[in-house]
Design an enzyme around this catalytic site. Structure first.
Site, PDB file in Angstrom:
ATOM      1  N   GLU A 161       0.729  -1.194   0.220  1.00  0.00           N
ATOM      2  CA  GLU A 161       0.324  -0.179  -0.284  1.00  0.00           C
ATOM      3  C   GLU A 161       1.089   1.234  -0.173  1.00  0.00           C
ATOM      4  OE1 GLU A 161      -4.298  -1.906   2.481  1.00  0.00           O
ATOM      5  OE2 GLU A 161      -2.474  -0.242   3.304  1.00  0.00           O
ATOM      6  N   GLU A 356      -5.034  -8.650   0.749  1.00  0.00           N
ATOM      7  CA  GLU A 356      -6.309  -7.889   1.742  1.00  0.00           C
ATOM      8  C   GLU A 356      -7.611  -7.781   1.612  1.00  0.00           C
ATOM      9  OE1 GLU A 356      -5.096  -4.798   4.002  1.00  0.00           O
ATOM     10  OE2 GLU A 356      -2.730  -5.389   3.951  1.00  0.00           O
TER      11      GLU A 356
END
Length: 769
Positions: A161, A356
Site C-alpha cells: 500500500e 487484503e
C-alpha cells in the site's frame, strides 16, 4: 468455483501482531515514535499487541487446524536492520527463520512482504523516503532478506500500500510518521518509493538461493458502475484509473502507483495534470521501476458509485441512506470487489492476488464462550462470491488473503477495530475462534463450494405481482391489497407466475430483478430440480365486480394436441370474500353429450348451468372439463396449473371495444365432462380449521394445497420441492421478514424450519415430486 491450486490464505503485518521483547535487539520504527507521541487512539501502543513473537507456534498450529494454506506476513525492517542499514540483528533472523519453518511444518506456504510500513526511525531521521539514498537502503534490506530467507520462501512482495505510506503518513499526517509535507515533496517521495521497489526486486532475484516469485501490493478504493450499462462501466473504469481526487488527497490513485511498475510508464494524463509537482523522471528511473514481476497484489475493501453524466463525463453517485457499513464505517460494496478485479486484470497482464480483504466488526465473546460474527460471514460470502464471478468470467485471480487472522493493533485506531477471524483478549492473550473462521475453513475445503452463490438459495423469494385489466374487474385489488395499479377494471393479480402473459419479478436477494421464469430456467435447484419443462403452478387473486364468462378448461392431453403443447388447466379456488347469498357456477345439468350440445347451441343457459351458494372460507376444486364461472361480488384466490387456456362457452352477449369476445363452443363441448361432478364433491368449507398448523385442503397430481391460520407463533419444516405462499388476511412475520395481506413469496427447496408469528391466514401450494 475455484481451481484446486487457488491460494487461500490470511494476511498480517509485523508491527501489528508481533509485539516486542526487552532482549529482541530490534530498532525503532516511525510507528514507535508515533505511538510514543500519543498519536494513536486512546494512546494505545503495539508493545505487546497479539504477542505473536512469543505465540507464533500456537498461532500457526491454529492456522493449520482451521485449514489455512498460506500466510502473507511482513518482516520488520527495523527488527532485522536496527539502524536501517549495516549491522544485521541475528536474533531477528533466527526468529523469522523459525517462524517460517514452523509455518511450513504446519502446511502453510509463506508469502513474505518486505515493507508493510515498518520504516526504521534511524533512516527517517536521515530523510526517509525523501532521501534518494532510500533506493539503496531498501535494496540492501532486500539483499539481507534474500540471503537469509529465500532458501525457505518462494514468494516475496516488495511494498504494501504505497498510497497509504505517502498519503496517510506524509500528506495528511494521520499515520506515522505523522507529517504533512507539500504536494511536491510527496511526488518526489512516491517516485523514490517506486524506484526502491525496483531495486528491491533486482536484489531479491540476484541474491536468492532458489528461483523465487515477486509481486507488489498497492491499494485503492474502486470506482464501480451505478448500473451494469456499458456506459456506466466505462465511466467507472475511467475514474478508477483516472485522476479525480483533489490535490490534497491525490495519492488515492491506482494508475500512478501501478502503471510504472506493471506497464513501465506513468499515465500520460497524470504526467500532464501533475507536471508542476513532479521531480525529474529519467529513462533509467523507469527501467529501474519496471522490473519483471511474477504477480500483482491488490488490497481492496470498498468502492464508490460512478455513472455517466448527462454530458457524457463520469458523475459520482451518493449512496442511499442506510447503506451498509462496517464497524470501521467503511461501506460494504461487494460489487466494487467484482469490478476492481475485472478492471485490474484487464489492464495489467499478471496473475492477481487479493492481498487484503476483510471487515472490522464489533466482536465480543458471548455468554456461550464463543464469538458469533455473522456480519463478517455475510461480508466475506458476498465479496468472495463477487471474486468467483469475476474469476469464472476469465479474470486471472491466483489467490485470496483474508485480512486478518488475529485481531491486532490497527494502526492509528489502536485496538478499536477488530478485523480478525480469531478474537484476541489483549490482556490475557487468549485466542477464541470466531464463527467466521469455521466458515472460511469450509470455503477453503470446498474450493469455494460453500459460498452461498454455489448453494441452493435458502432465502425467501418475494414476488412482484402482475395485475391485469379485465372487462369484469373492479378496484379491490388496489383498495384492499394495496397493489399500485390504476383503473376501475383490475380483474386479476398474478401473484406468483412464470407464465409469459404475466411473468412476475423477484423483489429481493440474489435474484432481485429477475423474472420467475428465468430463475426457474437458470436455477432449477431452487425448486427441487423438478422435471417439468416450465414452472408448474400459477397463483392469482381475482376480483369479480361482474360475472365472468361461463367457461371450461381442457386437460393436458387435449391442450397438448389443440393448443400448441400447452398445459391443460386444473385449478382450485379459495373464497376470500363473498356477498350475502353469493353464488358460483360449478357444473351443469346435462345428462348426455347430446343434451349438452343442444343446451349450448340453443342458448338454454338457465337450464344448463348449475349455480351453487358459496361463502367466505369455501374451497372449490375445478377439474378440467368442469363448467364454471365466478359471479360478481366474489373475491377469490386461485391456484392453477401454469396455463392460460380457457374456453368460453357463454359471455352474456357482452361487448368489449364494441365487439363480442371470442367464444370456443365446439372445443368446450369436446372437453366438458358429462355428467358433472356432484356439488358435495366440489365444495367444502375450510374457514375454521385448526390454527398454527399446515392444513391440507386438497391434493392431486398437479398440486397440493394448504391453509395456514397463524395465531401467535408456529413453525413447520419445509420439505417440499418449493412452497408458494400468499397472505390473504392479516399480517405477521416469517423468519424475520414482515409480511402482510397481499404478499406472495416462495420458500425454496431445502429451506428447513419455517417460523411464523402474528395473526394472518395464508394459502400455500406445492407440487408432488
Amino acid at each position: 468455483m475455484f481451481r484446486d491450486d487457488f491460494v487461500w490464505g490470511v494476511a498480517s503485518s509485523a508491527y501489528q501482531v508481533e509485539g516486542t521483547d526487552p532482549t529482541d535487539s530490534r530498532g525503532k520504527t516511525v510507528w514507535d515514535k508515533f505511538v510514543e507521541d500519543g498519536r494513536v487512539y486512546e494512546r494505545q501502543n503495539a508493545y505487546t499487541s497479539c504477542d505473536h513473537m512469543h505465540h507464533y507456534k500456537e498461532d500457526f498450529a491454529l492456522m493449520k487446524n482451521l485449514g489455512i494454506k498460506a500466510y502473507r506476513f511482513s518482516l520488520n525492517w527495523a527488527r532485522i536492520l536496527p539502524e536501517g542499514t549495516g549491522k544485521v540483528n541475528e536474533k531477528a533472523i533466527a526468529m523469522y527463520r523459525d517462524m517460517i519453518l514452523t509455518m511450513k511444518e504446519n502446511g502453510i506456504t509463506p508469502y513474505v512482504t518486505l515493507f508493510h510500513w515498518e520504516f526504521p526511525l534511524e533512516l527517517y531521521e536521515r530523510g526517509g523516503w525523501l532521501n534518494p539514498d532510500v533506493v539503496e537502503w531498501f535494496g540492501e534490506y532486500a539483499r539481507v532478506v534474500a540471503e537469509n530467507f529465500s532458501d525457505l520462501c518462494e514468494y516475496f512482495i516488495t511494498i504494501n500500500e504505497p498510497q497509504c505510506v505517502v498519503g496517510l503518513g506524509h500528506l495528511r499526517g494521520v499515520h506515522a510518521p505523522g507529517v504533512k509535507l507539500s504536494v511536491k515533496e510527496t511526488f518526489r517521495m512516491a517516485h523514490n518509493l517506486l524506484k526502491a521497489h525496483g531495486q528491491a526486486t533486482i536484489n531479491l532475484r540476484k541474491y536468492a538461493k532458489q528461483e523465487i516469485k515477486i509481486g507488489y501490493a498497492p491499494t485503492g478504493s474502486v470506482a464501480y458502475p451505478y448500473t451494469d450499462s456499458s456506459a456506466d462501466i466505462e465511466a467507472a473504469k475511467k475514474v478508477y484509473f483516472g485522476f479525480y481526487n483533489p490535490m490534497d488527497n491525490w495519492t488515492w490513485n491506482v494508475s500512478w502507483f501501478s502503471d510504472p511498475v506493471f506497464l513501465g510508464h506513468y499515465p500520460e494524463e497524470g504526467l500532464k495534470l501533475f507536471a508542476e509537482y513532479l521531480p525529474e523522471i529519467t529513462e533509467a528511473d523507469m527501467e529501474l521501476i519496471h522490473q519483471p514481476l511474477d504477480f500483482m497484489g491488490q488490497n481492496i475493501y470498498n468502492g464508490y458509485y460512478v455513472k455517466v453524466g448527462a454530458n457524457g463525463e463520469p458523475e459520482f453517485v451518493t449512496r442511499a441512506p442506510g447503506f451498509p457499513k462496517t464497524a470501521a464505517d467503511w461501506p460494504v460494496t461487494p460489487e466494487a470487489f467484482y469490478y476492481g478485479i475485472k478492471f485490474l486484470t484487464e489492464r495489467y497482464p499478471l496473475p492477481l492476488y487479493i492481498t487484503e480483504n476483510g471487515m472490522s466488526c464489533h466482536d465480543i465473546v458471548s455468554s456461550d464462550g464463543r464469538v458469533h460474527d455473522p456480519n463478517r460471514i455475510t461480508f466475506l460470502d458476498s465479496y468472495i462470491g463477487a471474486m468467483q464471478r469475476a474469476y469464472e468470467e476469465g479474470a486471472n485471480v491466483a489467490g485470496y488473503f483474508l485480512w486478518t487472522f488475529l485481531d491486532n493493533f490497527e494502526w492509528a485506531d489502536g485496538y478499536k477495530q477488530r478485523f480478525g477471524i480469531i478474537h484476541v483478549d489483549f490482556e490475557t492473550q487468549r485466542r477464541t475462534v470466531k464463527d467466521s473462521a469455521y466458515w472460511y475453513q469450509k470455503v477453503i475445503e470446498t474450493s469455494g463450494g460453500a459460498l452461498s452463490m454455489n448453494q441452493t438459495t435458502r432465502e425467501i423469494l418475494f414476488l412482484e405481482p402482475v395485475c391485469t385489466h379485465n372487462i369484469w374487474g373492479g378496484t379491490r385489488l388496489r383498495e384492499e391489497f394495496g397493489y399500485p395499479v390504476e383503473g376501475d377494471d383490475i380483474g386479476e393479480c398474478w401473484g406468483i407466475s412464470a407464465h409469459p402473459n404475466g411473468d412476475g419479478s423477484v423483489k429481493n436477494g440474489v435474484f432481485a430483478g429477475e423474472k420467475l421464469s428465468e430463475v426457474w430456467e437458470k436455477h432449477p435447484e431452487v425448486f427441487g430440480n423438478l422435471s417439468y419443462d416450465r414452472f408448474p403452478l400459477l397463483t392469482k387473486i381475482i376480483d369479480a365486480r361482474e360475472d365472468l364468462s361461463i367457461q371450461v378448461h381442457p386437460d393436458d392431453n387435449y391442450a397438448k394436441v389443440h393448443e400448441n403443447g400447452s398445459f391443460g388447466k386444473t385449478e382450485c379456488w379459495y373464497i376470500l370474500d363473498a356477498p350475502e347469498n353469493g353464488t358460483l357456477v360449478v357444473g351443469h345439468h346435462a345428462k348426455t353429450k347430446e343434451e349438452l350440445a343442444s343446451m349450448i347451441h340453443e342458448g338454454r343457459w338457465s337450464e344448463f348451468i348449475r349455480e351453487i351458494p358459496v361463502k367466505k372460507g369455501d374451497f372449490i376444486q375445478i377439474d378440467p372439463g368442469t363448467v364454471h364461472a365466478i359471479k360478481g361480488g366474489l373475491l377469490i384466490l386461485e391456484t392453477q396449473q401454469n396455463s392460460d387456456i380457457t374456453y368460453r362457452v357463454y359471455d352474456y352477449d357482452r361487448l368489449q371495444n364494441g365487439k363480442p369476445r371470442e367464444l370456443h363452443v365446439e372445443k368446450s363441448i369436446d372437453v366438458i365432462t358429462v355428467p358433472a361432478k356432484s356439488v358435495g364433491d366440489s365444495v367444502r368449507s375450510v374457514l375454521n380449521l385448526p390454527k398454527n398448523q399446515l392444513n391440507e385442503l386438497y391434493s392431486c397430481k398437479y398440486y397440493d394445497i394448504f391453509k395456514v391460520d397463524v395465531d401467535g407463533k408456529m413453525s413447520f419444516e419445509q420439505t417440499y420441492p418449493f412452497l408458494l405462499m400468499s397472505v390473504v388476511e392479516g399480517d405477521g412475520i416469517i423468519d424475520s421478514r414482515p409480511v402482510k395481506k397481499g404478499d406472495h413469496f416462495i420458500l425454496p427447496c431445502g429451506y428447513g424450519e419455517v417460523h411464523l408469528q402474528g395473526a394472518m391466514s395464508i394459502i400455500a401450494s406445492t407440487v408432488i415430486s
